[in-house]
Design a protein around this motif. Structure first.
Motif, PDB file in Angstrom:
ATOM      1  N   UNK A 133       0.826  -1.211   0.000  1.00 36.69           N
ATOM      2  CA  UNK A 133       0.000   0.000   0.000  1.00 36.69           C
ATOM      3  C   UNK A 133       0.861   1.261   0.000  1.00 36.69           C
ATOM      4  N   UNK A 134       1.951   1.231   0.752  1.00 34.10           N
ATOM      5  CA  UNK A 134       2.826   2.396   0.839  1.00 34.10           C
ATOM      6  C   UNK A 134       3.558   2.619  -0.486  1.00 34.10           C
ATOM      7  N   UNK A 135       4.116   1.545  -1.068  1.00 32.79           N
ATOM      8  CA  UNK A 135       4.816   1.686  -2.357  1.00 32.79           C
ATOM      9  C   UNK A 135       3.874   2.173  -3.452  1.00 32.79           C
ATOM     10  N   UNK A 136       2.666   1.620  -3.494  1.00 36.65           N
ATOM     11  CA  UNK A 136       1.708   2.033  -4.509  1.00 36.65           C
ATOM     12  C   UNK A 136       1.339   3.499  -4.328  1.00 36.65           C
ATOM     13  N   UNK A 137       1.124   3.921  -3.077  1.00 34.77           N
ATOM     14  CA  UNK A 137       0.791   5.319  -2.805  1.00 34.77           C
ATOM     15  C   UNK A 137       1.929   6.259  -3.152  1.00 34.77           C
ATOM     16  N   UNK A 138       3.156   5.879  -2.809  1.00 34.35           N
ATOM     17  CA  UNK A 138       4.312   6.714  -3.139  1.00 34.35           C
ATOM     18  C   UNK A 138       4.443   6.876  -4.648  1.00 34.35           C
ATOM     19  N   UNK A 139       4.320   5.758  -5.371  1.00 32.47           N
ATOM     20  CA  UNK A 139       4.433   5.816  -6.830  1.00 32.47           C
ATOM     21  C   UNK A 139       3.329   6.630  -7.468  1.00 32.47           C
ATOM     22  N   UNK A 140       2.098   6.458  -6.973  1.00 31.04           N
ATOM     23  CA  UNK A 140       0.966   7.205  -7.522  1.00 31.04           C
ATOM     24  C   UNK A 140       1.114   8.702  -7.279  1.00 31.04           C
ATOM     25  N   UNK A 141       1.594   9.063  -6.104  1.00 28.92           N
ATOM     26  CA  UNK A 141       1.773  10.478  -5.792  1.00 28.92           C
ATOM     27  C   UNK A 141       2.770  11.153  -6.712  1.00 28.92           C
ATOM     28  N   UNK A 142       3.895  10.492  -6.968  1.00 31.95           N
ATOM     29  CA  UNK A 142       4.897  11.064  -7.864  1.00 31.95           C
ATOM     30  C   UNK A 142       4.410  11.056  -9.302  1.00 31.95           C
ATOM     31  N   UNK A 143       3.620  10.023  -9.658  1.00 33.40           N
ATOM     32  CA  UNK A 143       3.102   9.931 -11.020  1.00 33.40           C
ATOM     33  C   UNK A 143       2.223  11.134 -11.368  1.00 33.40           C
ATOM     34  N   UNK A 144       1.462  11.621 -10.393  1.00 35.79           N
ATOM     35  CA  UNK A 144       0.625  12.803 -10.640  1.00 35.79           C
ATOM     36  C   UNK A 144       1.481  14.012 -10.995  1.00 35.79           C
ATOM     37  N   UNK A 145       2.620  14.154 -10.320  1.00 40.58           N
ATOM     38  CA  UNK A 145       3.535  15.257 -10.624  1.00 40.58           C
ATOM     39  C   UNK A 145       4.129  15.078 -12.019  1.00 40.58           C
ATOM     40  N   UNK A 146       4.522  13.842 -12.339  1.00 43.03           N
ATOM     41  CA  UNK A 146       5.141  13.572 -13.639  1.00 43.03           C
ATOM     42  C   UNK A 146       4.176  13.847 -14.788  1.00 43.03           C
ATOM     43  N   UNK A 147       2.884  13.601 -14.577  1.00 41.01           N
ATOM     44  CA  UNK A 147       1.898  13.860 -15.629  1.00 41.01           C
ATOM     45  C   UNK A 147       1.855  15.331 -16.016  1.00 41.01           C
ATOM     46  N   UNK A 148       2.183  16.213 -15.070  1.00 43.63           N
ATOM     47  CA  UNK A 148       2.209  17.633 -15.383  1.00 43.63           C
ATOM     48  C   UNK A 148       3.565  18.130 -15.836  1.00 43.63           C
ATOM     49  N   UNK A 149       4.643  17.622 -15.210  1.00 45.08           N
ATOM     50  CA  UNK A 149       5.975  18.172 -15.480  1.00 45.08           C
ATOM     51  C   UNK A 149       6.688  17.511 -16.658  1.00 45.08           C
ATOM     52  N   UNK A 150       6.451  16.221 -16.902  1.00 47.41           N
ATOM     53  CA  UNK A 150       7.164  15.537 -17.987  1.00 47.41           C
ATOM     54  C   UNK A 150       6.779  16.075 -19.377  1.00 47.41           C
ATOM     55  N   UNK A 151       5.486  16.286 -19.686  1.00 48.45           N
ATOM     56  CA  UNK A 151       5.152  16.875 -20.990  1.00 48.45           C
ATOM     57  C   UNK A 151       5.777  18.257 -21.195  1.00 48.45           C
ATOM     58  N   UNK A 152       5.840  19.059 -20.130  1.00 55.25           N
ATOM     59  CA  UNK A 152       6.467  20.376 -20.223  1.00 55.25           C
ATOM     60  C   UNK A 152       7.952  20.235 -20.522  1.00 55.25           C
ATOM     61  N   UNK A 153       8.614  19.310 -19.860  1.00 57.24           N
ATOM     62  CA  UNK A 153      10.048  19.080 -20.040  1.00 57.24           C
ATOM     63  C   UNK A 153      10.353  18.580 -21.459  1.00 57.24           C
ATOM     64  N   UNK A 154       9.543  17.650 -21.951  1.00 60.08           N
ATOM     65  CA  UNK A 154       9.821  17.029 -23.246  1.00 60.08           C
ATOM     66  C   UNK A 154       9.406  17.898 -24.427  1.00 60.08           C
ATOM     67  N   UNK A 155       8.233  18.556 -24.312  1.00 58.30           N
ATOM     68  CA  UNK A 155       7.633  19.207 -25.477  1.00 58.30           C
ATOM     69  C   UNK A 155       7.512  20.720 -25.352  1.00 58.30           C
ATOM     70  N   UNK A 156       7.860  21.286 -24.192  1.00 59.22           N
ATOM     71  CA  UNK A 156       7.847  22.730 -24.030  1.00 59.22           C
ATOM     72  C   UNK A 156       6.483  23.275 -23.649  1.00 59.22           C
ATOM     73  N   UNK A 157       6.427  24.593 -23.486  1.00 61.97           N
ATOM     74  CA  UNK A 157       5.206  25.242 -22.996  1.00 61.97           C
ATOM     75  C   UNK A 157       4.219  25.604 -24.105  1.00 61.97           C
ATOM     76  N   UNK A 158       4.688  25.758 -25.343  1.00 60.59           N
ATOM     77  CA  UNK A 158       3.780  26.080 -26.443  1.00 60.59           C
ATOM     78  C   UNK A 158       2.897  24.870 -26.750  1.00 60.59           C
ATOM     79  N   UNK A 159       1.586  25.083 -26.758  1.00 57.23           N
ATOM     80  CA  UNK A 159       0.661  23.987 -27.027  1.00 57.23           C
ATOM     81  C   UNK A 159       0.560  22.983 -25.902  1.00 57.23           C
ATOM     82  N   UNK A 160       0.918  23.403 -24.684  1.00 57.37           N
ATOM     83  CA  UNK A 160       0.931  22.478 -23.540  1.00 57.37           C
ATOM     84  C   UNK A 160      -0.451  21.863 -23.307  1.00 57.37           C
ATOM     85  N   UNK A 161      -1.505  22.659 -23.436  1.00 59.80           N
ATOM     86  CA  UNK A 161      -2.855  22.150 -23.199  1.00 59.80           C
ATOM     87  C   UNK A 161      -3.216  21.031 -24.161  1.00 59.80           C
TER      88      UNK A 161
END
Length: 387
Positions: free
Chosen positions: A312-340
């Motif tokens: 339960x703890x490992x799954x929660x830790x991974x899920x919590x970081x995954x939410x951050x990655x869903x927002x920050x990884x697209x910005x890092x890879x593809x930039x801010x133009x057309x982010x939406x």
């Protein structure tokens, strides 16, 4: 709207954090608590109610691409404002529903409004304010939003003692209309005022790490990774407590399952304090590795109390970081133009595939057994991690 450094202000992140708690709490987390009452009232089975919910999640996923393009066109804060009004209206429609058909239509509209008010739109709003500090702001936001289940599961249960599910949905509609909508409208007006005053003219853009000629390939791989990991997580979450009970943990299953939420918040807090040097791709890999490890531990030692807790703890830790990655990884890879538009396409793949996860895992457990199904899910998560 901005502080001295140009990043999202404390007030902006706090306002979005509050609306995320309400958005996820009223439109997502409360459903499982209220579903038995809905089934009884509508004269249908609980499975049918959850079937409606799964189909609506698929519909919501299909709408994510359109919502993403609109965020780029008219602004994320405008989409957030319209989404709060739509959420309130559809909650009222749900509360009024005289039949399963009307209820199904209302829930489908509810999931479309969810895509307009939850993380996808909130992340885009933070990127619009300042792309360079958005990853940090996203971490703060997910830390606040992580309390949605902790707050709204008990609130929904307590309200059921004094109100019907229909009356509760009317209360939730009021929260979206009279609290979330004004906060989103405030953000929209602040953003427009900043542009009118020339404050946003010098905003720096983030250039993506992926060169243009490899962008399409990278988009496919990244979307597939998030979709596969979303499917993996949704499969386990939908059956977590019953699964733990099947493994012989009895009443402790509920307590162990409740560790998932605090672990999500803890991972975001740890990342906020110590994870500033980690790149978004590394965060994504760590999050998927933690989720896969948790599922493997459950398959190996799930009937042992410490093993179930570690799961339960490992799954929660991974899920919590995954939410951050869903927002920050697209910005890092593809930039801010057309982010939406970029995050909209990714969300569409993730949500559409995730909608089938609970049913698929249930069929797998019935035909293969619990432990083989867990190993198969872990293997699928490993594919997402590799991507």
């Amino acid at each position: 709207m901005r502080n001295a450094t140009g990043s999202a202000s404390f007030g902006t992140v706090s306002a979005l954090g509050l609306t995320q708690i309400i958005g996820y709490g009223t439109l997502y987390y409360s459903f499982s608590i209220l579903a038995p009452g809905m089934a009884k009232d509508l004269g249908v089975t609980l499975e049918q109610v959850f079937g409606v919910f799964s189909v609506s999640l698929f519909v919501g996923g299909l709408s994510a691409t359109v919502i993403g393009r609109q965020m780029d066109r008219i602004g994320a804060a405008t989409v957030l404002t319209a989404g709060s009004v739509l959420a309130a209206a559809t909650l009222v429609l749900c509360a009024w529903s005289p039949s399963l058909v009307v209820f199904a239509l209302a829930v489908a509209l509810l999931e479309i409004s969810s895509g307009m008010v939850q993380y996808q739109a909130a992340f885009a709003a933070l990127v619009e304010i300042d792309p360079r500090t958005a990853p940090r702001s996203i971490t703060y936001l997910t830390l606040i939003g992580g309390f949605a289940s902790t707050i709204f599961w008990p609130i929904s249960a307590v309200l059921l003692d004094v109100l019907t599910w229909r009356e509760i949905y009317l209360v939730f509609a009021a929260l979206n209309l009279f609290l979330c909508a004004p906060l989103h409208l405030w953000l929209m007006r602040k953003r427009k005022a900043a542009r009118a005053d020339g404050m946003a003219r010098q905003r720096e853009h983030v250039v993506g790490a992926v060169p243009p000629e490899r962008r399409r390939y990278a988009m496919i791989v990244t979307s597939a990774a998030f979709a596969i990991l979303g499917f993996t997580l949704a499969s386990i979450l939908a059956h977590m407590v019953p699964m733990l009970g099947t493994l012989g943990l009895g009443p402790a299953a509920v307590v162990i399952g409740s560790l998932f939420g605090p672990a999500q918040v803890m991972s975001r807090l740890i990342n906020m304090i110590f994870g500033t040097s980690l790149s978004p791709p590394m965060l994504a890999v760590i999050s998927s590795a933690l989720m896969v490890a948790g599922i493997v531990v459950l398959a190996l030692r799930g009937s042992w109390l410490p093993g179930a807790v570690a799961f339960a703890v490992c799954l929660g830790l991974g899920s919590g970081i995954n939410s951050i990655a869903q927002g920050s990884l697209p910005l890092y890879l593809f930039g801010s133009d057309g982010y939406g538009a970029v995050t909209g396409r990714m969300a569409a793949a993730r949500l559409a595939l995730g909608a089938a996860a609970p049913v698929a895992f249930a069929i797998a457990m019935e035909r293969l057994g619990l432990v083989p199904s867990l190993y198969a899910t872990a293997a699928l998560g490993a594919v997402g991690m590799a991507a």
